[in-house]
Design an enzyme around this catalytic site. Sequence first.
Site, short mmCIF file in Angstrom:
data_model
loop_
_atom_site.label_atom_id
_atom_site.label_comp_id
_atom_site.label_asym_id
_atom_site.label_seq_id
_atom_site.Cartn_x
_atom_site.Cartn_y
_atom_site.Cartn_z
N LYS A 6 0.83 -1.21 0.00
CA LYS A 6 0.00 0.00 0.00
C LYS A 6 0.86 1.25 0.00
O LYS A 6 2.04 1.22 0.38
CB LYS A 6 -0.94 0.02 1.21
CG LYS A 6 -0.27 -0.09 2.59
CD LYS A 6 0.25 1.21 3.17
CE LYS A 6 1.10 1.04 4.41
NZ LYS A 6 1.86 2.20 4.81
N MET A 96 5.64 0.10 3.00
CA MET A 96 4.53 -0.35 2.16
C MET A 96 3.75 -1.49 2.81
O MET A 96 2.95 -2.17 2.15
CB MET A 96 5.03 -0.77 0.78
CG MET A 96 5.61 0.41 0.00
SD MET A 96 5.88 0.00 -1.71
CE MET A 96 4.20 -0.27 -2.29
N ASP A 133 -1.57 -2.29 10.22
CA ASP A 133 -1.84 -2.28 8.78
C ASP A 133 -2.42 -3.60 8.26
O ASP A 133 -2.73 -3.72 7.08
CB ASP A 133 -0.55 -2.00 8.00
CG ASP A 133 -0.07 -0.56 8.18
OD1 ASP A 133 -0.91 0.30 8.52
OD2 ASP A 133 1.13 -0.32 7.98
O1 C5P Z 1 1.25 -1.81 14.50
P1 C5P Z 1 2.63 -1.95 13.95
O2 C5P Z 1 3.39 -3.08 14.56
O3 C5P Z 1 2.66 -1.96 12.46
O4 C5P Z 1 3.40 -0.61 14.39
C1 C5P Z 1 4.81 -0.57 14.46
C2 C5P Z 1 5.25 0.59 15.36
O5 C5P Z 1 4.98 1.85 14.72
C3 C5P Z 1 4.57 0.70 16.71
O6 C5P Z 1 5.19 -0.11 17.66
C4 C5P Z 1 4.71 2.18 17.02
O7 C5P Z 1 6.01 2.46 17.50
C5 C5P Z 1 4.59 2.83 15.65
N1 C5P Z 1 3.22 3.25 15.37
C6 C5P Z 1 2.70 4.35 16.02
N2 C5P Z 1 1.41 4.75 15.76
C7 C5P Z 1 0.64 4.08 14.87
C8 C5P Z 1 1.16 2.95 14.17
C9 C5P Z 1 2.45 2.57 14.45
O8 C5P Z 1 3.37 4.99 16.83
N3 C5P Z 1 -0.60 4.49 14.65
#
Ligand code: C5P
Length: 301
Positions: A6, A96, A133
């Site tokens: 994406k 992505m 995501d």
């Molecule tokens: O949810 P995911 O594991 O993809 O997110 C990775 C990291 O990105 C999180 O641990 C956080 O540090 C950061 N993040 C954030 N706010 C979001 C999405 C991700 O701070 N809305």
Amino acid sequence: MRVPGKVNLALRVGARREDGYHELATIFQAVSLYDEVEASLGEGVTCEMLGTQAHLVQVGDNNLAVRAACLLAERFNVTDGVHLVIDKRIPVAGGMAGGSADAAAALLACARLWGVDASFEDLVSLGATLGADVPFALMGGCALGQGRGEVLTPVLSRGTYSWVLAFAHQGLSTPAVFRTLDDMQERVPESMRLASHPPMPADVMRALTTGDPTILAPTLVNDLHAPALALAPSLATTIRAGQEAGALAALLSGSGPTIAFLVSDEYAATDLAVNLSSQGVAREVRVVSGPVSGATVIEEK
Ligand code: C5P
């Protein structure tokens, strides 16, 4: 199973929440760059990675697709095992959502393989616990993401948009980019700091209803642009090269470092891709289009 990467047409970030995440208002568009995930019965949950960046991905218990399969097995009391083969084309740590895409595909593929009686909504809510995501990788198309990015609302989008993607030599860690944003926030006057709730990207949503890339281009926005460029300053050269070669807009994809150039049509995309490749300003350059469907079965077993 084929699952798209994406780009975020808008990525507006709110202040850091108590749980460490940031409140987002983002517009996702799934684009025609796919990972392929094949699931077959096996002993336990194992994973094998193919592709030029395969060596950059751990295939053990921390792999997001492995975690997805384990979580599904646990929730639905499945005793069968699975062997996952992932052909990686979405750049690793590229902004992505490639890891999330693999998790989404693993959920769907394992549910089919094991004959699990899970609804699409069950898989979406399991996916949300694995990463912000993952739900969008299941859904595809074009959607507004709120909360951590996992609360999705489909967005009306007319036509198909052409993009040229420039992959960087090094990946960027999403947590590091958000942390850099937080550090930068502490150094700006309070009146200029992020609001607790990010602004709604209404102009991007309006532009998407026209199907006209020249209307969409000036609305594209990413609040992670400054922190990502602070961590990877050479991206400025890639961006400038695309702008000088006539791209309608240059946009950081997610937390980067992939740069997505919006162009008027597929012919302009080919021209720009040739130009950028010959200048050597990226590890790899790819022409894609969007929106496309989410994780899809491409082969009957
Ligand atoms: O949810 P995911 O594991 O993809 O997110 C990775 C990291 O990105 C999180 O641990 C956080 O540090 C950061 N993040 C954030 N706010 C979001 C999405 C991700 O701070 N809305």
